[in-house]
Design an enzyme around this catalytic site. Structure first.
Site, PDB file in Angstrom:
ATOM      1  N   ASP A   1      41.056  31.423  33.581  1.00  0.00           N
ATOM      2  CA  ASP A   1      40.826  32.743  34.188  1.00  0.00           C
ATOM      3  C   ASP A   1      41.899  32.934  35.267  1.00  0.00           C
ATOM      4  O   ASP A   1      41.743  32.450  36.384  1.00  0.00           O
ATOM      5  CB  ASP A   1      39.419  32.824  34.769  1.00  0.00           C
ATOM      6  CG  ASP A   1      39.172  34.168  35.440  1.00  0.00           C
ATOM      7  OD1 ASP A   1      38.034  34.415  35.865  1.00  0.00           O
ATOM      8  OD2 ASP A   1      40.133  34.966  35.553  1.00  0.00           O
TER       9      ASP A   1
ATOM     10  N   LYS B   1      43.959  42.485  38.049  1.00  0.00           N
ATOM     11  CA  LYS B   1      44.576  42.668  39.361  1.00  0.00           C
ATOM     12  C   LYS B   1      46.072  43.026  39.299  1.00  0.00           C
ATOM     13  O   LYS B   1      46.445  44.162  39.021  1.00  0.00           O
ATOM     14  CB  LYS B   1      44.308  41.422  40.220  1.00  0.00           C
ATOM     15  CG  LYS B   1      42.791  41.205  40.488  1.00  0.00           C
ATOM     16  CD  LYS B   1      42.532  40.021  41.373  1.00  0.00           C
ATOM     17  CE  LYS B   1      41.068  39.628  41.371  1.00  0.00           C
ATOM     18  NZ  LYS B   1      40.262  40.402  42.313  1.00  0.00           N
TER      19      LYS B   1
ATOM     20  N   TYR C   1      34.263  32.249  40.012  1.00  0.00           N
ATOM     21  CA  TYR C   1      33.704  33.569  39.702  1.00  0.00           C
ATOM     22  C   TYR C   1      34.574  34.197  38.620  1.00  0.00           C
ATOM     23  O   TYR C   1      35.805  34.222  38.742  1.00  0.00           O
ATOM     24  CB  TYR C   1      33.714  34.451  40.953  1.00  0.00           C
ATOM     25  CG  TYR C   1      33.250  35.877  40.754  1.00  0.00           C
ATOM     26  CD1 TYR C   1      34.150  36.944  40.880  1.00  0.00           C
ATOM     27  CD2 TYR C   1      31.925  36.169  40.455  1.00  0.00           C
ATOM     28  CE1 TYR C   1      33.733  38.252  40.702  1.00  0.00           C
ATOM     29  CE2 TYR C   1      31.503  37.488  40.277  1.00  0.00           C
ATOM     30  CZ  TYR C   1      32.415  38.519  40.409  1.00  0.00           C
ATOM     31  OH  TYR C   1      32.003  39.818  40.222  1.00  0.00           O
TER      32      TYR C   1
HETATM   33  P1  KE4 Z   1      36.882  42.433  38.265  1.00  0.00           P
HETATM   34  O1  KE4 Z   1      35.793  42.703  37.234  1.00  0.00           O
HETATM   35  O2  KE4 Z   1      36.350  42.530  39.685  1.00  0.00           O
HETATM   36  O3  KE4 Z   1      38.150  43.261  38.037  1.00  0.00           O
HETATM   37  O4  KE4 Z   1      37.368  40.918  38.046  1.00  0.00           O
HETATM   38  C1  KE4 Z   1      36.409  39.893  38.055  1.00  0.00           C
HETATM   39  C2  KE4 Z   1      37.111  38.582  38.391  1.00  0.00           C
HETATM   40  C3  KE4 Z   1      37.356  37.687  37.371  1.00  0.00           C
HETATM   41  N1  KE4 Z   1      37.983  36.512  37.607  1.00  0.00           N
HETATM   42  C4  KE4 Z   1      38.389  36.193  38.860  1.00  0.00           C
HETATM   43  C5  KE4 Z   1      39.072  34.874  39.081  1.00  0.00           C
HETATM   44  C6  KE4 Z   1      38.169  37.081  39.945  1.00  0.00           C
HETATM   45  O5  KE4 Z   1      38.560  36.731  41.187  1.00  0.00           O
HETATM   46  C7  KE4 Z   1      37.522  38.303  39.709  1.00  0.00           C
HETATM   47  C8  KE4 Z   1      37.219  39.291  40.828  1.00  0.00           C
HETATM   48  N2  KE4 Z   1      37.597  38.887  42.144  1.00  0.00           N
HETATM   49  C9  KE4 Z   1      36.829  39.431  43.234  1.00  0.00           C
HETATM   50  C10 KE4 Z   1      37.344  38.876  44.553  1.00  0.00           C
HETATM   51  N3  KE4 Z   1      37.500  37.485  44.573  1.00  0.00           N
HETATM   52  C11 KE4 Z   1      36.849  40.926  43.227  1.00  0.00           C
HETATM   53  C12 KE4 Z   1      36.399  41.575  44.515  1.00  0.00           C
HETATM   54  C13 KE4 Z   1      35.068  42.255  44.345  1.00  0.00           C
HETATM   55  O6  KE4 Z   1      34.193  41.695  43.627  1.00  0.00           O
HETATM   56  O7  KE4 Z   1      34.904  43.329  44.965  1.00  0.00           O
END
Ligand code: KE4
Length: 430
Positions: free
Chosen positions: A240, A268, A145
């Site tokens: 990523d 993060k 993701y």
């Molecule tokens: P954000 O747009 O949520 O800040 O980041 C997206 C993203 C990109 N790449 C990786 C590897 C990620 O894990 C994420 C977002 N992670 C999720 C949880 N695994 C965020 C939690 C959520 O969607 O509420």
């Protein structure tokens, strides 16, 4: 457990917010909860919901809170900055400080641009890779993701996987037509894609340690194969590291595995709990980014002083000697406890861990791909999750997420979690 106030707040939230939450996985549907818990406050590795229930936290706000809550350096720098101004829409010394810390820590990063989320970071990195190569195809791996920009919502992991929506309405065929999907850890599959379409591939993007189908580490040779094929075909390799950056090593997965990407995306941890993202990498690629180059990317709050202050304070704390040894030790203790509890009950489980990120899969395993992760018994995970919650342990509300270890966890916290897991496996649930 009394969750009356959460229930009331959720009913009110449903009046104003789609699904009552601002991100799907928080709805806790994946673990069969009637409503999510609303969190009031946190300190160290503990969180309290609005009904006063206290939990040992293993989510770390999905990764950012690797120091735990209330770290004096982070809070101090935030308080100081709030008094001086929260946003100017102009350069500040803080963003130079954080950019320097990232470039000094990450072997592959020569230039870095701040944005406000991981989604923005990956979306921008792919645009830059397409602009740099003049090509359009992007390879991603099933179960990874990379945020919710259109091109990635094709058999994505995390929220979409948890909601069992392999594709999202609103994503056009044209967009996903440029996305090529390969199974994670499938070197032969990637080789075949390059053999067929290599000269059209702008980028290969992957989580160097997958965290969004549950934790799935790279098999030996997988990252090296991604690197070699991208080099041979002139494609941009994008790591990523939104989760793994500053979690699995000071220099991220690229340092831990010794494989250098061309671009890396971050988020993060580098914001210390404030909205943040970043993309960076090889100078010749990053110099194509506006205003230096012609590939456009922008953001009102990019490099905002609060996220920069919290991020810089967080990285400075992580730079302390012994940090990653302690993270490794904490992760190993959690893993060992889970393995011992399941083994004592004769229950076949898989625990995948890299440093301070891990997942307990309710299946015999191995779990090396999305297809294998899907074999996990989601109902068992949900029942386990609810049992742990009742015992005061707050885990990721989805089988397809990662347990995120924080440095604030104490021996007592780990004992609480181990005892609760042991009772689960020994009892009816195990
Ligand atoms: P954000 O747009 O949520 O800040 O980041 C997206 C993203 C990109 N790449 C990786 C590897 C990620 O894990 C994420 C977002 N992670 C999720 C949880 N695994 C965020 C939690 C959520 O969607 O509420």
């Amino acid at each position: 457990m009394d969750t009356e106030t959460s229930a009331r707040l959720f009913a009110e939230a449903l009046e104003y917010i789609p699904g009552g939450v601002n991100s799907p996985v928080r709805a806790m549907k994946g673990v069969g909860m009637p409503h999510p818990l609303f969190i009031a406050r946190a300190e160290g590795a503990h969180i309290w919901d609005v009904d006063g229930n206290e939990f040992v936290d293993f989510v770390s706000s999905w990764g950012p809170m690797i120091l735990g809550w209330g770290h004096p350096e982070v809070v101090g720098r935030l308080k100081e900055q709030v008094e001086m101004g929260t946003s100017f829409g102009a350069p500040t010394a803080l963003e130079v400080e954080l950019a320097r810390l990232i470039c000094e820590a990450m072997p592959s990063v020569e230039l870095v641009r701040m944005v406000n989320s991981g989604t923005e970071a990956t979306m921008s990195a792919v645009r830059v890779a397409r602009g740099f190569t003049g090509r359009e195809k992007v390879v991603k791996f099933i179960g990874c993701y990379h945020g919710h920009s259109d091109g990635f919502l094709a058999a994505a992991g995390s929220g979409v996987l948890t909601l069992a929506l392999p594709d999202s309405p609103g994503v056009t065929k044209g967009t996903t037509a440029d996305t090529i999907l390969v199974e994670y850890n499938d070197v032969q599959g990637l080789d075949e894609v390059f053999a067929a379409e290599g000269e059209q591939i702008a980028a290969v993007i992957l989580e160097p340690v997958a965290g969004n189908m549950g934790v799935v580490p790279p098999q030996p040779g997988f990252l090296e194969a991604c690197r070699d094929l991208c080099t041979r075909h002139g494609a941009v390799l994008v790591f990523d590291e939104v989760i793994t950056g500053f979690r699995v090593a000071w220099g991220g997965a690229q340092e831990r595995y010794g494989v250098m990407p061309d671009l890396v995306t971050l988020g993060k941890i580098i914001g210390g709990g404030l909205p943040v993202g970043a993309f960076g990498g090889r100078r010749e690629i990053m110099e194509t980014v506006a205003p230096l180059g012609s590939t456009y990317q922008a953001g009102t709050l990019s490099g905002n002083p609060l996220a920069m202050a919290a991020g810089a304070a967080t990285l400075r704390a992580l730079a302390e000697p012994g940090t990653y040894e302690r993270l490794e030790s904490l992760g190993a203790r959690v893993e060992d406890g889970l393995r011992a509890a399941a083994a004592a009950a004769g229950r076949a489980v898989t625990v995948n861990r890299v440093g301070a990120m891990l997942t307990l899969f309710f299946c015999e395993g191995p779990v090396r791909s999305f297809a294998e992760a899907k074999a996990a018994d989601i109902a068992a995970y949900a029942a386990y999750w609810r049992h742990m919650l009742e015992r005061g342990v707050y885990l990721a509300p989805s089988q397809f997420e990662a347990t995120m270890i924080s440095l604030a966890l104490t021996d007592a916290d780990l004992d609480t979690a181990a005892a609760a897991a042991g009772d689960w496996f020994a009892g009816a649930g195990g």
